[in-house]
Design a protein around this motif. Structure first.
Motif, PDB file in Angstrom:
ATOM      1  N   VAL A 124       0.863  -1.183   0.000  1.00 20.59           N
ATOM      2  CA  VAL A 124       0.000   0.000   0.000  1.00 20.59           C
ATOM      3  C   VAL A 124       0.898   1.232   0.000  1.00 20.59           C
ATOM      4  O   VAL A 124       1.578   1.512   0.986  1.00 20.59           O
TER       5      VAL A 124
ATOM      6  N   VAL B  18      -6.894   3.011   0.393  1.00 17.74           N
ATOM      7  CA  VAL B  18      -7.069   1.870   1.304  1.00 17.74           C
ATOM      8  C   VAL B  18      -7.702   2.338   2.611  1.00 17.74           C
ATOM      9  O   VAL B  18      -7.262   3.315   3.221  1.00 17.74           O
TER      10      VAL B  18
ATOM     11  N   LYS C  74      -8.824  -0.209   5.148  1.00 17.95           N
ATOM     12  CA  LYS C  74      -8.502  -1.096   6.269  1.00 17.95           C
ATOM     13  C   LYS C  74      -7.812  -2.364   5.789  1.00 17.95           C
ATOM     14  O   LYS C  74      -7.880  -2.733   4.608  1.00 17.95           O
ATOM     15  N   VAL C  75      -7.168  -3.020   6.743  1.00 15.35           N
ATOM     16  CA  VAL C  75      -6.580  -4.334   6.501  1.00 15.35           C
ATOM     17  C   VAL C  75      -7.619  -5.370   6.912  1.00 15.35           C
ATOM     18  O   VAL C  75      -8.255  -5.257   7.961  1.00 15.35           O
TER      19      VAL C  75
ATOM     20  N   ALA D 108      -3.480 -11.447   8.371  1.00 12.84           N
ATOM     21  CA  ALA D 108      -4.101 -10.534   7.421  1.00 12.84           C
ATOM     22  C   ALA D 108      -4.367 -11.289   6.128  1.00 12.84           C
ATOM     23  O   ALA D 108      -3.539 -12.106   5.700  1.00 12.84           O
TER      24      ALA D 108
ATOM     25  N   VAL E 182      -6.685  -6.281   1.825  1.00 12.60           N
ATOM     26  CA  VAL E 182      -7.064  -4.921   2.223  1.00 12.60           C
ATOM     27  C   VAL E 182      -8.349  -4.528   1.507  1.00 12.60           C
ATOM     28  O   VAL E 182      -8.688  -5.062   0.452  1.00 12.60           O
TER      29      VAL E 182
ATOM     30  N   TYR F   1     -10.306  -1.262  -0.190  1.00 13.62           N
ATOM     31  CA  TYR F   1     -10.005   0.087  -0.688  1.00 13.62           C
ATOM     32  C   TYR F   1     -11.188   0.654  -1.445  1.00 13.62           C
ATOM     33  O   TYR F   1     -12.067  -0.068  -1.904  1.00 13.62           O
TER      34      TYR F   1
ATOM     35  N   ASP G 161     -12.347  -5.333  -2.242  1.00 18.11           N
ATOM     36  CA  ASP G 161     -11.413  -6.099  -1.425  1.00 18.11           C
ATOM     37  C   ASP G 161     -10.398  -6.771  -2.335  1.00 18.11           C
ATOM     38  O   ASP G 161     -10.732  -7.222  -3.437  1.00 18.11           O
TER      39      ASP G 161
ATOM     40  N   ILE H 298       0.936  -8.517   3.482  1.00 13.00           N
ATOM     41  CA  ILE H 298       0.503  -7.124   3.329  1.00 13.00           C
ATOM     42  C   ILE H 298       1.620  -6.216   3.835  1.00 13.00           C
ATOM     43  O   ILE H 298       2.109  -6.390   4.959  1.00 13.00           O
TER      44      ILE H 298
ATOM     45  N   LEU I   2       2.320  -2.204   4.536  1.00 15.06           N
ATOM     46  CA  LEU I   2       1.802  -0.837   4.564  1.00 15.06           C
ATOM     47  C   LEU I   2       2.967   0.135   4.390  1.00 15.06           C
ATOM     48  O   LEU I   2       3.909   0.148   5.193  1.00 15.06           O
TER      49      LEU I   2
ATOM     50  N   ILE J  66      -4.658   3.654   8.925  1.00 11.86           N
ATOM     51  CA  ILE J  66      -5.221   2.409   8.384  1.00 11.86           C
ATOM     52  C   ILE J  66      -5.299   1.350   9.483  1.00 11.86           C
ATOM     53  O   ILE J  66      -6.325   0.675   9.629  1.00 11.86           O
TER      54      ILE J  66
ATOM     55  N   SER K 132      -8.627  -0.363  11.151  1.00 11.12           N
ATOM     56  CA  SER K 132      -8.835  -1.798  10.907  1.00 11.12           C
ATOM     57  C   SER K 132      -9.298  -2.522  12.169  1.00 11.12           C
ATOM     58  O   SER K 132      -9.203  -3.744  12.260  1.00 11.12           O
TER      59      SER K 132
END
Lengths: 213, 572
Positions: free
Chosen positions: B11, B253, B255-256, B265, B268, B270, B280, B286, B288, B298, B302
């Motif tokens: 991200v 984005v 949230k995770v 995870a 994400v 967005y 999604d 993931i 960040l 974020i 989340s």
């Protein structure tokens, strides 16, 4: 990016005082202001937005000053930046027209300057009245210069109303900023950069010696 | 379910996101990059030579273009529809670049390395806390980043205590100093302050398809020749050539996403800004790299039933201990520079030479400095770079009431004699600089916005006063006249009342050796969620006086090495 202001002017703006000056003008001198208001109703006042085509810069708003205001501004510009042996006067590069672009812009700094400049132009006409003439632009060059010099003197001696001081300082800011950012203005003060070069040599040996560096 | 599971999602596409994408794709890993702004090509979209007089309002700053008309940034500190709210204190200016490459499109390209003491402040001084890594741990990554992005800097012999340099076999040679810098360096030398070439990610020799600098134009406009490093030309384009990078632009984005057990995870969520739809996307890992404050936002957004305080936040430290480089400056008029022939001081735009902090390793008493960290100092003549209305006003306002031929003579005489002398400084670890989620305000995408509390400490105030003291000493030694001095107002206030300065924010997800007192482990990997990494400024523990971008890239490179290793081991 460093957000320290490397190039912000140290000039403050008092919008209310400048509006007061406009209100204090006579009905006759308000005519220019009146037509300004009428025009502003229909003008394009959008900014250029956050995502622009940098290679095709474009002014996206209409200019609002009247021909009469522009004429006065042009006269004042050539008093501030007259022709001399190195470069021509401000009018040679239409700096008054740049200031029209500036005061017409839909951004807060420029909107505040619009009040100062439009108010100040009315103030110049008020001064002309003392010479039995309705408009500053119709005075003789000598009389125009005298009025402007009195303003400058009072700024220099710090014996001036805040309104007039702001008008004077903003005029200088705009004409200096407008003039010396033209190619000819940059050449006048000796800006010789913005040219690609294979190597950056630094100052010459002669200058290093002179400075002891 | 048939859902497409990617290998790695990153991200953000700036210094950190670009770095991990580059390293992972070179190593054969497939990466999907999400960028909150649009696609952007520095080769074609910059206007490097455009004059002020060819742009609206002579190119001056406006709310639409907060760095000036030609500045590369799409976005800025204020973005319509994407607010943030201000809590307690003097505030923070949250610069955001909504474009591929992020803030690397307009950064100053300064790349000083953090020094050995910077990672061990507590051990050395009893102040702040230590990083879980040492200079020796990160030095090989500094070397790799320096070689990859191309930097010029000082000779190895000019390394100082806690101010290391790039090894000679990696660095490129620096350009000659500018004339005003030589006057500054002379004064510093007389005061016992060492100066050296400033570590800078600008090429003085070509590197790959990137040209050498031609010593003109403002780097913040972006660099179409690739001489000044940016993430698009330096990281993302080479990553695209591997065929293993996909980019989804205009993807904000929110949230995770976690698995049912809330252990791993899985992807994400967005907003596709082109349609407003929520989408999604799924992956094994993931990363960040959304930028320091956006990454904390974020993670806090989340939150779920099992992690009510936000994801990866068992320590409660997500969003805490934010920091930003502090700054002090004087505007000078330098009589020594009067009556000289015209000089071209453009150079590489930012400074060629600077004074690293000269009191590292000195005792508190000897340094006369009751604060941790220090500051770097340099100078820039107003003639360096195109004239702007602000710089010209500095000169015209040297004398009141001036107009006519005298004004023109004045402009000619004083142009090239005014400069800004300035420091960039450390800030101290500060629990009063933090980001939480505003419970009431959402942005135009429906995502809750950050609320930023930022109260600078007394120690930061003391450091600023020390900066001003030094600036005045150097100015005096140069024989310069101080024409603007913000310390007058600062002393009157008796504290810091404005945002501290440089928009170099770090922290919020600090790394550490202990899961109770840190968000990430020493590899920038979440303690709580093992397949979640952070690769921007958020993992920083403390904030020394050095510009942070090189360290962002070095930590991102190190994190991505760890990911490659763990993907091979199948331990993610």
């Amino acid at each position: 990016m460093t957000m320290i202001a490397t190039d912000k002017p140290m000039i403050s703006i008092n919008r209310r005082r400048v509006l007061q000056i406009i209100a204090a003008g006579s009905a006759a001198t308000l005519m220019d202001g009146g037509s300004l208001m009428a025009k502003s109703m229909e003008r394009k006042s959008q900014g250029y937005g956050p995502d622009i085509d940098m290679n095709n810069p474009e002014v996206t708003w209409d200019k609002i000053l009247t021909q009469a205001q522009l004429k006065t501004l042009t006269i004042v510009g050539d008093i501030i930046i007259p022709a001399d042996e190195t470069s021509p006067a401000a009018s040679a590069f239409n700096i008054a027209d740049f200031i029209n672009e500036w005061v017409s812009a839909p951004y807060p700094t420029q909107q505040a300057d619009k009040d100062i400049i439009v108010g100040g132009l009315l103030w110049l006409d008020q001064q002309a009245k003392q010479q039995q003439t309705r408009y500053f632009r119709n005075l003789s060059e000598d009389h125009q210069a005298t009025i402007f010099d009195r303003l400058a003197q009072s700024v220099e001696n710090e014996e001036v109303e805040v309104n007039q001081k702001e008008f004077f300082e903003r005029l200088i800011y705009l004409f200096v900023g407008g003039f010396y950012t033209t190619p000819e203005g940059m050449a006048d003060i000796g800006y010789i950069g913005n040219v690609p070069m294979a190597k950056f040599e630094g100052p010459s040996a002669e200058i290093r010696q002179k400075l002891g560096v | 379910m048939g859902k497409n599971i990617h290998e790695v999602i990153v991200v953000g596409s700036g210094a950190g996101g670009g770095m991990v994408a580059h390293n992972l794709t070179q190593a054969g890993v497939n990466v999907v990059m999400l960028e909150a702004g649009r696609k952007y090509n520095p080769r074609t979209e910059t206007n490097m030579f455009g004059l002020p007089s060819q742009s609206p309002l002579r190119g001056e700053r406006t709310p639409d273009k907060q760095g000036g008309f030609y500045d590369a940034t799409i976005g800025g500190g204020e973005i319509p529809g994407e607010p943030y709210t201000k809590g307690d204190g003097n505030g923070q200016y949250w610069w955001r670049a909504r474009m591929l490459g992020g803030r690397t499109n307009h950064w100053g390209r300064k790349t000083p390395r953090y020094g050995p003491d910077d990672f061990k402040t507590y051990t050395n001084t009893g102040r702040e806390i230590d990083w879980p890594i040492s200079y020796e741990d990160i030095a090989p990554y500094y070397d790799r980043v320096d070689a990859l992005i191309g930097v010029f800097g000082a000779n190895e012999t000019e390394a100082q205590h806690n101010a290391p340099v790039t090894p000679n076999h990696i660095r490129q040679s620096p350009p000659e100093p500018k004339i005003t810098e030589l006057v500054f360096a002379k004064a510093c030398g007389e005061l016992g302050i060492k100066t050296r070439a400033a570590e800078t990610a600008i090429l003085t020799k070509p590197l790959g398809d990137r040209a050498a600098c031609f010593y003109a134009t403002d780097c913040s406009r972006g660099c179409s020749t690739g001489a000044g490093f940016d993430s698009v030309l330096g990281f993302i384009n080479p990553a695209l050539k591997t065929g293993r990078l996909d980019i989804i632009a205009d993807a904000m984005v929110s949230k995770v996403l976690m698995d049912k057990q809330n252990k791993k995870a899985i992807g994400v969520r967005y907003i596709d800004k082109t349609t407003g739809d929520s989408k999604d996307i799924f992956a094994r890992v993931i990363i960040l790299a959304a930028s320091t404050m956006a990454t904390s936002r974020i993670l806090l957004n989340s939150n779920n039933k099992k992690s009510p305080r936000g994801l990866a936040n068992s320590s409660g430290l997500v969003g805490k201990y934010l920091a930003d480089t502090s700054g002090a400056f004087l505007i000078l008029q330098i009589p020594a520079l009067e009556n000289l022939p015209a000089q071209n001081e453009d150079g590489v735009y930012e400074h060629h030479l600077y004074a690293p902090w000269w009191l590292h390793g000195k005792s508190k008493e000897k340094a006369g400095a009751d604060f941790s960290g220090g500051y770097q100092t340099t100078i820039k003549n107003h003639r360096s770079g195109l004239p702007t209305m602000g710089k010209l006003a500095t000169i015209s306002s040297l004398k009141k009431g001036l107009y006519g031929k005298r004004l023109k003579q004045h402009m000619r005489y004083y142009y090239g004699t005014t400069a800004i002398l300035y420091c960039l400084g450390a800030v101290s670890l500060n629990e009063n600089c933090k980001l939480t989620i505003d419970p009431k305000v959402k942005d135009q995408w429906g995502i809750p916005v950050p609320k930023v509390d930022w109260t600078s400490s007394h120690e930061d105030y003391q450091r600023l006063l020390h900066m001003y003291e030094s600036l005045h000493k150097i100015a005096q030694q140069m024989g310069a006249i101080v024409i603007s001095d913000p310390s007058v107002a600062l002393k009157q206030a008796g504290k810091i009342t404005d945002p501290v300065g440089a928009v170099h924010e770090t922290g919020g997800c600090r790394m550490g050796a202990n899961p109770k007192t840190s968000v990430l482990n020493p590899w920038s990997q979440s303690w709580d969620v093992p397949n979640l990494y952070v690769a921007d400024g958020a993992p920083f523990v403390t904030h020394p006086e050095k510009n942070p971008t090189l360290t962002i890239m070095a930590l991102a490179l190190r994190a991505s090495d760890n990911i490659i290793k763990r993907l091979k081991e199948n331990s993610l």
